[in-house]
Write an enzyme that holds these catalytic residues in place. Sequence first.
Site, mmCIF file in Angstrom:
data_model
loop_
_atom_site.group_PDB
_atom_site.id
_atom_site.type_symbol
_atom_site.label_atom_id
_atom_site.label_comp_id
_atom_site.label_asym_id
_atom_site.label_seq_id
_atom_site.Cartn_x
_atom_site.Cartn_y
_atom_site.Cartn_z
ATOM 1 N N CYS A 100 0.847 -1.194 0.000
ATOM 2 C CA CYS A 100 0.000 0.000 0.000
ATOM 3 C C CYS A 100 0.884 1.247 0.000
ATOM 4 O O CYS A 100 1.574 1.536 0.986
ATOM 5 C CB CYS A 100 -0.902 0.002 1.239
ATOM 6 S SG CYS A 100 -1.789 1.551 1.493
ATOM 7 N N CYS A 103 -0.076 3.843 2.631
ATOM 8 C CA CYS A 103 0.371 3.444 3.973
ATOM 9 C C CYS A 103 1.862 3.715 4.149
ATOM 10 O O CYS A 103 2.320 4.128 5.218
ATOM 11 C CB CYS A 103 0.103 1.961 4.217
ATOM 12 S SG CYS A 103 -1.617 1.493 3.943
ATOM 13 N N ASP A 496 34.002 20.538 -19.193
ATOM 14 C CA ASP A 496 35.424 20.716 -18.942
ATOM 15 C C ASP A 496 36.139 20.049 -20.126
ATOM 16 O O ASP A 496 35.528 19.239 -20.834
ATOM 17 C CB ASP A 496 35.796 20.030 -17.620
ATOM 18 C CG ASP A 496 37.282 19.980 -17.395
ATOM 19 O OD1 ASP A 496 37.935 21.034 -17.534
ATOM 20 O OD2 ASP A 496 37.810 18.894 -17.106
ATOM 21 N N ASP A 689 35.591 16.137 -14.664
ATOM 22 C CA ASP A 689 36.259 14.861 -14.379
ATOM 23 C C ASP A 689 36.290 14.528 -12.894
ATOM 24 O O ASP A 689 37.115 13.747 -12.452
ATOM 25 C CB ASP A 689 37.676 14.843 -14.972
ATOM 26 C CG ASP A 689 38.543 15.968 -14.434
ATOM 27 O OD1 ASP A 689 39.741 15.975 -14.706
ATOM 28 O OD2 ASP A 689 38.004 16.855 -13.735
ATOM 29 N N ASP A 693 36.947 19.720 -10.554
ATOM 30 C CA ASP A 693 35.801 20.540 -10.951
ATOM 31 C C ASP A 693 34.681 20.530 -9.913
ATOM 32 O O ASP A 693 33.545 20.889 -10.232
ATOM 33 C CB ASP A 693 35.256 20.050 -12.294
ATOM 34 C CG ASP A 693 36.265 20.219 -13.413
ATOM 35 O OD1 ASP A 693 36.800 21.321 -13.552
ATOM 36 O OD2 ASP A 693 36.533 19.236 -14.127
#
Length: 792
Positions: A100, A103, A496, A689, A693
């Site tokens: 359910c 529920c 990048d 990478d 970054d």
Amino acid sequence: MQAGSLIKKEIMLGGLNCAHCAEVINEKVSKLEEVESCNLNFINKKLTINIISDSNEEEVISKVVDIIDATEPGLDIQVICNTVKSNTKKRELILGGLNCAHCAEVIGEKVSKLDGIESSNLNFINKKLSLEIKGIADNEEVISKVVDIINATEPGLDIQVVSKEVKSQQSNQVKRESDVNKKDLIKLIIGSIVYIFGIYQIATGFESRLADLLFIVAYIVVGGDVLLKAVKNAIRGQMFDENFLMSIATVGALVIGELPEAVGVMLFYQIGEFLQGMAVGKSRKSITALMEIRPDSANLKVGSQIKVVAPEEIGIGDVIVVKPGEKVPLDGVVIEGTSMLDTSALTGESVLREISKGEDILSGFINKNALLTVKVTKEFGESTVSKILDLVENASSKKSKTENFITKFSKYYTPIVVISAMAVAFIPPILIPGATFSEWLYRGLVFLVVSCPCALVLSIPLSFFSGIGFASKNGILIKGSNYLEALRNVDTVVFDKTGTLTKGVFDVTKINAIGISEEELLEYAAFAEANSNHPIAKSILSYYNKELDLNKIESYEEVAAHGIKIKYNNDLILAGNEKLMRSENIFYSPAKEVGTVVYIAVNKIYRGYIVISDQVKEDSANAISKLKSIGIKQVVMLTGDNDKVASSVANELGIDKVYANLLPNEKVDKLEEIYKGRTEKEKVIFVGDGINDAPVLARADVGIAMGGLGSDAAIEAADVVLMTDEPSKISKAIEIASKTNKIVWQNIIFALAVKIIVLILGAGGVATMWEAIFADVGVALIAVLNAMRAMR
């Protein structure tokens, strides 16, 4: 080496903001004789060290701290004691038989409000309730309260508090759990037979008390458990769950003499619930099958013996054997054997990969044709397969805006419809002359049957989870349905360059010496780059390929974004880019070659340059082309490399805009510029990478890491991780997101449209309870089946 022969220590490096410094620290610490292995997670600033047990622990920590201070002074260094534990304790409960969705929502909400709970997440798909219990709370007492909430909300569930043993059997649990509940099926068959006999009695014109009795018997057989649950829930104050609403509607129909319809509605409601449970069960199995990469056991090599143990029992340094046909249970290094591996479960790639001695191997791969002996490098909890499973299983904790909207909507929708039902039942008989109470009560009962929002509460999370599971099968890890939803509205992709669109493997392609020999120029460059961890420095040292006497280096200075200054044999050597030459007032000749150029000057006299080139990935051009074909308006590249190299790569790949010579913080500034003038619907992806970054990945709407297999930093930094380092997977991720979101909105529009139509027709006296039961259970079943399309 056994797991017990290592001491695990963790050091927090407060204020660490230099990704390059983090790499240097990690490399230097890993070279200490007393250190078996180490990992510096730049994202959470945590250095984890495995110290060989017969070493002096304090002495090793002191050496590590000295390395940190020498590399990056001023950091707030905190050594985490072994006795210090997390402020929270994680526990998991499996709720067997939970079918359910409403529920599940109620249980999740109530548990999250308990005093001892820091956070909780109930994953309806895999029936798992994950808890973070506050450190000050009594563990067993909190678990007991949670179990009481579950039993009060949905009685009869098979609740298991997950231990290590249960966890190791979890992968088989879904297989053993049958889609068909035999007890419910028997009740439905008996109820149907009795109901059909009652209908036959009426159809043949022999209406009697026997027919009424048969209908009552059928009603009790089919709907007895619904009535019982309704009464229990009403006592606890849960007035608007589907059991209570269905009970009121059908009992009301019995009271006004609509016995066949009351029994029929209850019967078809239960049949619908039964079929819906089967559909959800099938979808659970399908999703589990997509992610069936968890190993059940491992072959531990002890001397000349092989012992079959649980993967959790194996430690770093242990040696395991992987037989043909078996899953690789833990990450490690192959120390003996050559074989072909099936990596499709992690990468989505169907082509087999060859592996041999000395190469890294990841958990989740399947060994195909030869025996491999592997030295374990990560404990099971830190292995690739564990991290992937954890990401996918807990993706539902990061809900999309659509899911949050549906959760809020369902809280208001049901009470509003119930109040409307009461108004329809009681107001017209009072205000409209000649209106009968029984007729309008019947119309009000139709409203009650339609008022449960199960179709939405169940199918929307299931759609997102299916999409995330399917993406994982294709080597794309998406950390939450919020990111899957955001991918749908992307119009700009920012890349990048190094390691993302290019291979990140630098080779020396030209040496141009002036006034000295090429060998001398290369030697000067090698000594200048000897202490640098940058990929360009490594390529120069690799090309030089001779031993360096570092004692000859008298001083070393790294000038950010410029290059390096050293004193070597009383000579001042400068190695760097054009900025360094200009800042030092050195007359030089700019290189015409495309590539990264390192200019060399000795004692302020220009001595030439070295060109280092990076290769574009074979997949990159295809990736850009695919992105544009699916409607991406703009593709941008941000790089720290020079204009010439950046423009060359951009022209080769068909990139729209390129920004070069950027520092990590300047990449964030450029991203901010890209955001100017954008609406909420125009999302930006940044693809990097992983580690260098991290700031830009965090700023973008969706950060995608070309993390590669087993990259811890990438998995932690990004919102999406591409396991194969192929940029073309980005378009696949967007396609999966678009398809999933279409399915989500198909279900929302279909469910609401049918319910609204039936409500209007019901109020007008046109729709009966048969249409109402279709608008409830029928729509939910169709929505679930539609949600499963996200897995294909």
